[in-house]
Design a protein around this motif. Sequence first.
Motif, mmCIF file in Angstrom:
data_model
loop_
_atom_site.group_PDB
_atom_site.id
_atom_site.type_symbol
_atom_site.label_atom_id
_atom_site.label_comp_id
_atom_site.label_asym_id
_atom_site.label_seq_id
_atom_site.Cartn_x
_atom_site.Cartn_y
_atom_site.Cartn_z
ATOM 1 N N ALA A 198 0.826 -1.199 0.000
ATOM 2 C CA ALA A 198 0.000 0.000 0.000
ATOM 3 C C ALA A 198 0.863 1.253 0.000
ATOM 4 O O ALA A 198 1.882 1.340 0.689
ATOM 5 N N VAL A 199 0.457 2.235 -0.816
ATOM 6 C CA VAL A 199 1.139 3.526 -0.883
ATOM 7 C C VAL A 199 0.170 4.590 -0.381
ATOM 8 O O VAL A 199 -0.991 4.320 -0.070
ATOM 9 N N SER A 200 0.646 5.800 -0.328
ATOM 10 C CA SER A 200 -0.206 6.892 0.131
ATOM 11 C C SER A 200 -1.297 7.193 -0.899
ATOM 12 O O SER A 200 -1.191 6.838 -2.077
ATOM 13 N N GLU A 201 -2.330 7.869 -0.435
ATOM 14 C CA GLU A 201 -3.461 8.160 -1.316
ATOM 15 C C GLU A 201 -3.049 9.061 -2.475
ATOM 16 O O GLU A 201 -3.506 8.872 -3.607
ATOM 17 N N SER A 202 -2.168 10.010 -2.226
ATOM 18 C CA SER A 202 -1.752 10.936 -3.279
ATOM 19 C C SER A 202 -0.946 10.226 -4.364
ATOM 20 O O SER A 202 -1.137 10.470 -5.569
ATOM 21 N N VAL A 203 -0.045 9.321 -3.956
ATOM 22 C CA VAL A 203 0.760 8.570 -4.920
ATOM 23 C C VAL A 203 -0.143 7.662 -5.777
ATOM 24 O O VAL A 203 0.013 7.569 -7.000
ATOM 25 N N ALA A 204 -1.071 6.993 -5.124
ATOM 26 C CA ALA A 204 -1.987 6.107 -5.856
ATOM 27 C C ALA A 204 -2.854 6.904 -6.821
ATOM 28 O O ALA A 204 -3.091 6.488 -7.963
ATOM 29 N N LEU A 205 -3.332 8.067 -6.398
ATOM 30 C CA LEU A 205 -4.183 8.870 -7.259
ATOM 31 C C LEU A 205 -3.429 9.355 -8.490
ATOM 32 O O LEU A 205 -3.963 9.338 -9.608
ATOM 33 N N ASP A 206 -2.175 9.767 -8.308
ATOM 34 C CA ASP A 206 -1.358 10.192 -9.449
ATOM 35 C C ASP A 206 -1.124 9.048 -10.427
ATOM 36 O O ASP A 206 -1.134 9.245 -11.654
ATOM 37 N N ALA A 207 -0.904 7.834 -9.891
ATOM 38 C CA ALA A 207 -0.609 6.680 -10.745
ATOM 39 C C ALA A 207 -1.817 6.294 -11.590
ATOM 40 O O ALA A 207 -1.704 6.086 -12.804
ATOM 41 N N VAL A 208 -2.981 6.203 -10.979
ATOM 42 C CA VAL A 208 -4.163 5.750 -11.720
ATOM 43 C C VAL A 208 -4.664 6.818 -12.679
ATOM 44 O O VAL A 208 -5.218 6.510 -13.744
ATOM 45 N N GLN A 209 -4.487 8.090 -12.322
ATOM 46 C CA GLN A 209 -4.942 9.149 -13.218
ATOM 47 C C GLN A 209 -4.070 9.277 -14.462
ATOM 48 O O GLN A 209 -4.540 9.735 -15.510
ATOM 49 N N SER A 210 -2.797 8.875 -14.347
ATOM 50 C CA SER A 210 -1.891 8.959 -15.492
ATOM 51 C C SER A 210 -1.891 7.700 -16.351
ATOM 52 O O SER A 210 -1.220 7.656 -17.390
ATOM 53 N N ASP A 211 -2.622 6.670 -15.949
ATOM 54 C CA ASP A 211 -2.644 5.411 -16.699
ATOM 55 C C ASP A 211 -3.714 5.492 -17.789
ATOM 56 O O ASP A 211 -4.909 5.589 -17.486
ATOM 57 N N PRO A 212 -3.327 5.427 -19.075
ATOM 58 C CA PRO A 212 -4.338 5.515 -20.152
ATOM 59 C C PRO A 212 -5.288 4.324 -20.176
ATOM 60 O O PRO A 212 -6.406 4.442 -20.688
ATOM 61 N N ALA A 213 -4.871 3.174 -19.635
ATOM 62 C CA ALA A 213 -5.752 2.005 -19.641
ATOM 63 C C ALA A 213 -6.951 2.186 -18.729
ATOM 64 O O ALA A 213 -7.957 1.482 -18.880
ATOM 65 N N LEU A 214 -6.857 3.135 -17.771
ATOM 66 C CA LEU A 214 -7.966 3.395 -16.859
ATOM 67 C C LEU A 214 -8.824 4.564 -17.320
ATOM 68 O O LEU A 214 -9.709 5.001 -16.584
ATOM 69 N N LYS A 215 -8.573 5.087 -18.512
ATOM 70 C CA LYS A 215 -9.393 6.148 -19.060
ATOM 71 C C LYS A 215 -10.748 5.583 -19.514
ATOM 72 O O LYS A 215 -10.877 4.390 -19.828
ATOM 73 N N ALA A 216 -11.719 6.449 -19.572
ATOM 74 C CA ALA A 216 -13.076 6.013 -19.939
ATOM 75 C C ALA A 216 -13.126 5.462 -21.362
ATOM 76 O O ALA A 216 -13.896 4.531 -21.648
ATOM 77 N N GLY A 217 -12.291 6.021 -22.260
ATOM 78 C CA GLY A 217 -12.314 5.550 -23.643
ATOM 79 C C GLY A 217 -11.834 4.119 -23.784
ATOM 80 O O GLY A 217 -12.470 3.296 -24.460
ATOM 81 N N VAL A 218 -10.700 3.793 -23.147
ATOM 82 C CA VAL A 218 -10.145 2.438 -23.244
ATOM 83 C C VAL A 218 -11.064 1.431 -22.568
ATOM 84 O O VAL A 218 -11.388 0.374 -23.119
ATOM 85 N N MET A 219 -11.497 1.746 -21.346
ATOM 86 C CA MET A 219 -12.394 0.838 -20.646
ATOM 87 C C MET A 219 -13.735 0.728 -21.356
ATOM 88 O O MET A 219 -14.362 -0.340 -21.373
ATOM 89 N N GLY A 220 -14.174 1.843 -21.958
ATOM 90 C CA GLY A 220 -15.425 1.791 -22.712
ATOM 91 C C GLY A 220 -15.337 0.848 -23.896
ATOM 92 O O GLY A 220 -16.284 0.116 -24.198
ATOM 93 N N PHE A 221 -14.187 0.866 -24.594
ATOM 94 C CA PHE A 221 -14.006 -0.067 -25.714
ATOM 95 C C PHE A 221 -14.003 -1.509 -25.226
ATOM 96 O O PHE A 221 -14.637 -2.386 -25.828
ATOM 97 N N ALA A 222 -13.296 -1.773 -24.114
ATOM 98 C CA ALA A 222 -13.165 -3.150 -23.623
ATOM 99 C C ALA A 222 -14.508 -3.721 -23.193
ATOM 100 O O ALA A 222 -14.899 -4.817 -23.609
ATOM 101 N N VAL A 223 -15.239 -2.966 -22.361
ATOM 102 C CA VAL A 223 -16.535 -3.485 -21.903
ATOM 103 C C VAL A 223 -17.573 -3.397 -23.017
ATOM 104 O O VAL A 223 -18.493 -4.226 -23.088
ATOM 105 N N GLY A 224 -17.445 -2.403 -23.907
ATOM 106 C CA GLY A 224 -18.361 -2.329 -25.043
ATOM 107 C C GLY A 224 -18.204 -3.511 -25.975
ATOM 108 O O GLY A 224 -19.189 -4.047 -26.497
#
Length: 413
Positions: free
Chosen positions: A166-192
């Motif tokens: 486990a890391v701090s909340e700020s570090v985790a938030l920066d990591a997930v926000q910068s990951d393109p695979a977690l963007k709505a477009g990529v996830m939308g294509f996968a689940v779509g």
Amino acid sequence: MTSIEEGQPLGGVNDALSSLQSFPTIIAALAVVLAALQAVLCMESVDPCRLSRRKMNILLGLELVETAILVASELLSFLELRSSLVQAFPSLYFVAPCLLAAGILQLLAEVYFTMAVVTKSRISWIPVSAMGSTSAFWEIIPFSVTLLLSFTVIGWRFRWWLRGNAVSESVALDAVQSDPALKAGVMGFAVGWTVSVSALLFITLLLTDCADDGPSYVAGLRYLWRPDQWLDEQHDGTKLWYRRFESNDQAVQEYIASAVLDSNVLLPRGLGEIQAHLERTPLHVGNAIVGNDRKYCKEEDRKAHRLQRVVMLAEHVVVLPLLIVLIVIIARNHDNLDKLHFDAIRQLADATVILAFVEVAIGLKNLIWGISGTGKKEFSSVSDDERLQSLNVISYDYCQARATSPAVRTPEV
């Protein structure tokens, strides 16, 4: 939600087994076990023709339990994933309902696939081993890919690899926000993709089954317990079993030989009655299709066999893009997550694995159903015309000898 301090391990076997949130995945794995039981149930000591009524009832009972388990697993996973995404990834709110819809559609396809096999065996006299992947090498590859990717996700959940703390909340938030695979477009294509392919497969099955020249498995369900009435109550002259008489003489002799071996074979009053009987059912002794009909039965229902392959191929690509995206997310962020984001990704992984388990259940059934109860070397070969003529000469000479000399002894074997 239990809080975890920075630096403490995330996941693990104990965490997975002690958490009620892992319950949907566990019962989905139980559904795979039930699918394997259904597949093994159809294996017999001889090449089966019509599935027995008792085994059919057991198989349908297992299918009912498997369906109930998968529905419960999908619903529980949906509720957990929706609440986690609202807190950790509010922009991915659409993922949970899409995965639920895809899961229900996949489940309908799985039930249709199982019922199609049962209906073909009970009504069409097609051996179960002739409907599965008798040459299963082409299907082992996509089946293995789905299984391997699912095992990779499960291994991350159990901390067998890709371990993270486990890391701090700020570090985790920066990591997930910068990951393109977690963007709505990529996830939308996968689940779509998952929902679209599942819906397209279900619509194709429904339209094909209800077509004028379709297999009509749905219409045949009520005949499963009285299959002999199917031909009598058909409309428009459609038949599921077409007897081909390339050699009428050979067919008649095979029928007479089968009547000698099996007292349940109807004694004919003439050649016309033999032909009428063979037009309804393939020639069988006990529960084994014999003669050239064993070859014909594997050639029957070509359109339905192609439809079955479409089902198998579609099922193996339904969840593949989502699995790949999920593994990319895990590989990039496994050591940059806090408890909140770890739980959200973990529950997304659980929902994806549940979808994959439905594919694994279908693939497992198809692979095992393609295994005959006996090896090819154990099947008796069909007598050719020359051998039948020789047997006719021997039979004729023996009958003549008995007619001229009643005291002639039966030759010792």
